[in-house]
Design a protein around this motif. Structure first.
Motif, mmCIF file in Angstrom:
data_model
loop_
_atom_site.group_PDB
_atom_site.id
_atom_site.type_symbol
_atom_site.label_atom_id
_atom_site.label_comp_id
_atom_site.label_asym_id
_atom_site.label_seq_id
_atom_site.Cartn_x
_atom_site.Cartn_y
_atom_site.Cartn_z
ATOM 1 N N SER A 1 -33.906 -33.764 -5.196
ATOM 2 C CA SER A 1 -34.852 -34.501 -6.030
ATOM 3 C C SER A 1 -34.753 -34.076 -7.492
ATOM 4 C CB SER A 1 -36.278 -34.304 -5.511
ATOM 5 O OG SER A 1 -36.670 -32.939 -5.580
ATOM 6 N N GLU A 2 -34.494 -32.788 -7.733
ATOM 7 C CA GLU A 2 -34.349 -32.307 -9.102
ATOM 8 C C GLU A 2 -33.093 -32.883 -9.757
ATOM 9 O OE1 GLU A 2 -34.450 -28.090 -8.830
ATOM 10 O OE2 GLU A 2 -36.645 -27.973 -8.704
ATOM 11 N N ARG A 3 -31.991 -32.926 -9.005
ATOM 12 C CA ARG A 3 -30.760 -33.511 -9.555
ATOM 13 C C ARG A 3 -30.930 -35.012 -9.765
ATOM 14 N NH1 ARG A 3 -28.300 -30.307 -5.599
ATOM 15 N NH2 ARG A 3 -27.907 -32.174 -4.357
ATOM 16 N N LEU A 4 -31.657 -35.652 -8.862
ATOM 17 C CA LEU A 4 -31.853 -37.094 -8.935
ATOM 18 C C LEU A 4 -32.522 -37.494 -10.245
ATOM 19 C CD1 LEU A 4 -31.609 -39.810 -7.506
ATOM 20 C CD2 LEU A 4 -33.777 -39.326 -6.345
ATOM 21 N N PHE A 5 -33.389 -36.625 -10.745
ATOM 22 C CA PHE A 5 -34.090 -36.930 -11.988
ATOM 23 C C PHE A 5 -33.108 -37.071 -13.155
ATOM 24 C CE2 PHE A 5 -36.468 -35.618 -15.815
ATOM 25 C CZ PHE A 5 -37.460 -36.582 -15.794
ATOM 26 N N GLU A 6 -31.957 -36.401 -13.051
ATOM 27 C CA GLU A 6 -30.973 -36.437 -14.130
ATOM 28 C C GLU A 6 -29.915 -37.513 -13.927
ATOM 29 O OE1 GLU A 6 -31.392 -34.654 -16.741
ATOM 30 O OE2 GLU A 6 -33.072 -33.481 -15.924
ATOM 31 N N ARG A 7 -29.885 -38.114 -12.750
ATOM 32 C CA ARG A 7 -28.821 -39.061 -12.442
ATOM 33 C C ARG A 7 -28.979 -40.368 -13.205
ATOM 34 N NH1 ARG A 7 -24.485 -36.413 -10.314
ATOM 35 N NH2 ARG A 7 -24.915 -35.535 -8.251
ATOM 36 N N ARG A 8 -27.842 -40.880 -13.673
ATOM 37 C CA ARG A 8 -27.855 -42.139 -14.393
ATOM 38 C C ARG A 8 -27.042 -43.180 -13.637
ATOM 39 N NH1 ARG A 8 -23.897 -40.664 -19.537
ATOM 40 N NH2 ARG A 8 -21.924 -40.684 -18.384
ATOM 41 N N VAL A 9 -27.226 -44.416 -14.026
ATOM 42 C CA VAL A 9 -26.507 -45.519 -13.398
ATOM 43 C C VAL A 9 -26.131 -46.521 -14.478
ATOM 44 C CG1 VAL A 9 -28.715 -46.613 -12.814
ATOM 45 C CG2 VAL A 9 -26.638 -47.376 -11.665
ATOM 46 N N SER A 10 -24.892 -47.033 -14.419
ATOM 47 C CA SER A 10 -24.416 -48.035 -15.368
ATOM 48 C C SER A 10 -24.435 -49.396 -14.691
ATOM 49 C CB SER A 10 -22.988 -47.716 -15.831
ATOM 50 O OG SER A 10 -22.949 -46.510 -16.558
ATOM 51 N N LEU A 11 -25.246 -50.297 -15.210
ATOM 52 C CA LEU A 11 -25.398 -51.642 -14.662
ATOM 53 C C LEU A 11 -24.597 -52.622 -15.510
ATOM 54 C CD1 LEU A 11 -29.216 -51.243 -14.206
ATOM 55 C CD2 LEU A 11 -27.603 -51.495 -12.311
ATOM 56 N N HIS A 12 -23.880 -53.533 -14.825
ATOM 57 C CA HIS A 12 -22.981 -54.446 -15.530
ATOM 58 C C HIS A 12 -23.398 -55.908 -15.420
ATOM 59 C CE1 HIS A 12 -20.068 -51.137 -16.025
ATOM 60 N NE2 HIS A 12 -20.474 -50.772 -14.822
ATOM 61 N N ALA A 13 -24.467 -56.182 -14.691
ATOM 62 C CA ALA A 13 -24.906 -57.567 -14.521
ATOM 63 C C ALA A 13 -26.402 -57.597 -14.300
ATOM 64 C CB ALA A 13 -24.182 -58.227 -13.338
ATOM 65 N N SER A 14 -27.004 -58.757 -14.544
ATOM 66 C CA SER A 14 -28.441 -58.918 -14.324
ATOM 67 C C SER A 14 -28.727 -58.952 -12.826
ATOM 68 C CB SER A 14 -28.942 -60.197 -14.996
ATOM 69 O OG SER A 14 -28.228 -61.325 -14.525
#
Length: 290
Positions: free
Chosen positions: A72-85
């Motif tokens: 859960s602590e690592r999850l707070f730092e995780r990012r995601v790159s979205l390429h479409a709506s």
């Protein structure tokens, strides 16, 4: 959580991100708790306990408890790159955001609560057409994060029975960065373990082959379908006694992506549905003889 369902926009299925298997379990367990008759908001906390994680994954409660807080602590730092709506209605610029905006860990209760990021909400709700749904149980026993991602990519194209992806795109989607640059290592540590776990733990069977552009392996082709449901032993015995050589008459649904009507018409005397379907798949892959 036995019948829990996961809903994700296809744009999120194809997004670029990296989560460990423990982080995946936390996120997916919380997504499964989003009620479809209630709007998902960025104000609500979704809670999952170590007990629930242990039960869904078949792991020991102690192991689940130890991994829950760290994940859960690592999850707070995780990012995601979205390429479409979310519903594919118009392109968007690449959007870099986070899965969650708040994490609360209940030390005494062995549970974590999370609040999804504002930008993530539309990709988990307000879904009309371009989304993928599957059961949480389909991936619950997997221990490879790559297997979970691969299963989602196949489930997205569930009705087609085949998906071709470029290796460069897959590396980007899995955010492998500079890991496994050699194709042998990529297959050994990413593709093959994921394929094995999808076959072992999910409702799908999958086979794969590589495709070259020139001398370089550039694409992977995944052929997949629903596993045949086990027939009760009594029913199999009765069929063996009374129907040996009889035509296959069940025309509902499809097996390995092949309509049952086609399987029935192509079946050889004494050949079962699954044997016929596999034979047709094999024949379809053979090059035509001139």
């Amino acid at each position: 959580m036995h019948d829990a369902q996961i809903y994700k926009a296809n744009a999120l299925i194809e997004a670029s991100y990296r989560l460990s298997i423990y982080e995946q379990r936390v996120v997916l367990a919380c997504i499964s708790k989003v009620r479809r008759d209630e709007p998902l908001t960025d104000q609500k906390l979704y809670r999952v306990s170590a007990q629930e994680i242990a039960e869904m994954s078949g792991t020991q409660i102690g192991t689940a408890y130890q991994n829950l807080k760290a994940a859960s602590e690592r999850l707070f730092e995780r990012r995601v790159s979205l390429h479409a709506s979310p519903n594919g209605d118009g392109k968007v610029k690449v959007r870099l955001t986070r899965w969650v905006q708040t994490i609360e860990y209940d030390e005494g209760g062995g549970a974590v609560s999370l609040r999804f990021g504002t930008d993530m909400v539309p990709y988990l709700s307000q879904l009309t057409e371009q989304f993928t749904r599957y059961a949480l149980a389909d991936i619950a026993k997997m221990t490879s994060a790559h297997a979970v991602r691969l299963y989602e990519l196949l489930a997205q194209w569930r009705g087609t029975g085949e998906r071709v992806v470029s290796i460069d795109w897959l590396r980007e989607a899995f955010q492998l960065e500079d890991r496994y640059p050699n194709i042998r290592d990529f297959k050994r540590w990413v593709v093959e373990p994921a394929i094995k776990q999808v076959n072992e733990h999910s409702p799908l069977w999958v086979k794969w082959e590589q495709r070259k552009t020139g001398r370089r392996v550039t694409h992977l082709t995944f052929t997949f379908g629903e596993k045949a449901k086990a027939t009760p032993q009594k029913a199999r015995k009765e069929k063996a006694k009374g129907n040996s050589g009889a035509p296959l008459r069940n025309t509902v649904g499809a097996l390995y992506g092949i309509p049952r009507a086609v399987i029935e018409s192509k079946a050889r005397p004494g050949e079962g549905y699954e044997d016929t379907a596999l034979r047709l798949l094999s024949e379809a892959k053979q090059p035509a003889r001139g």
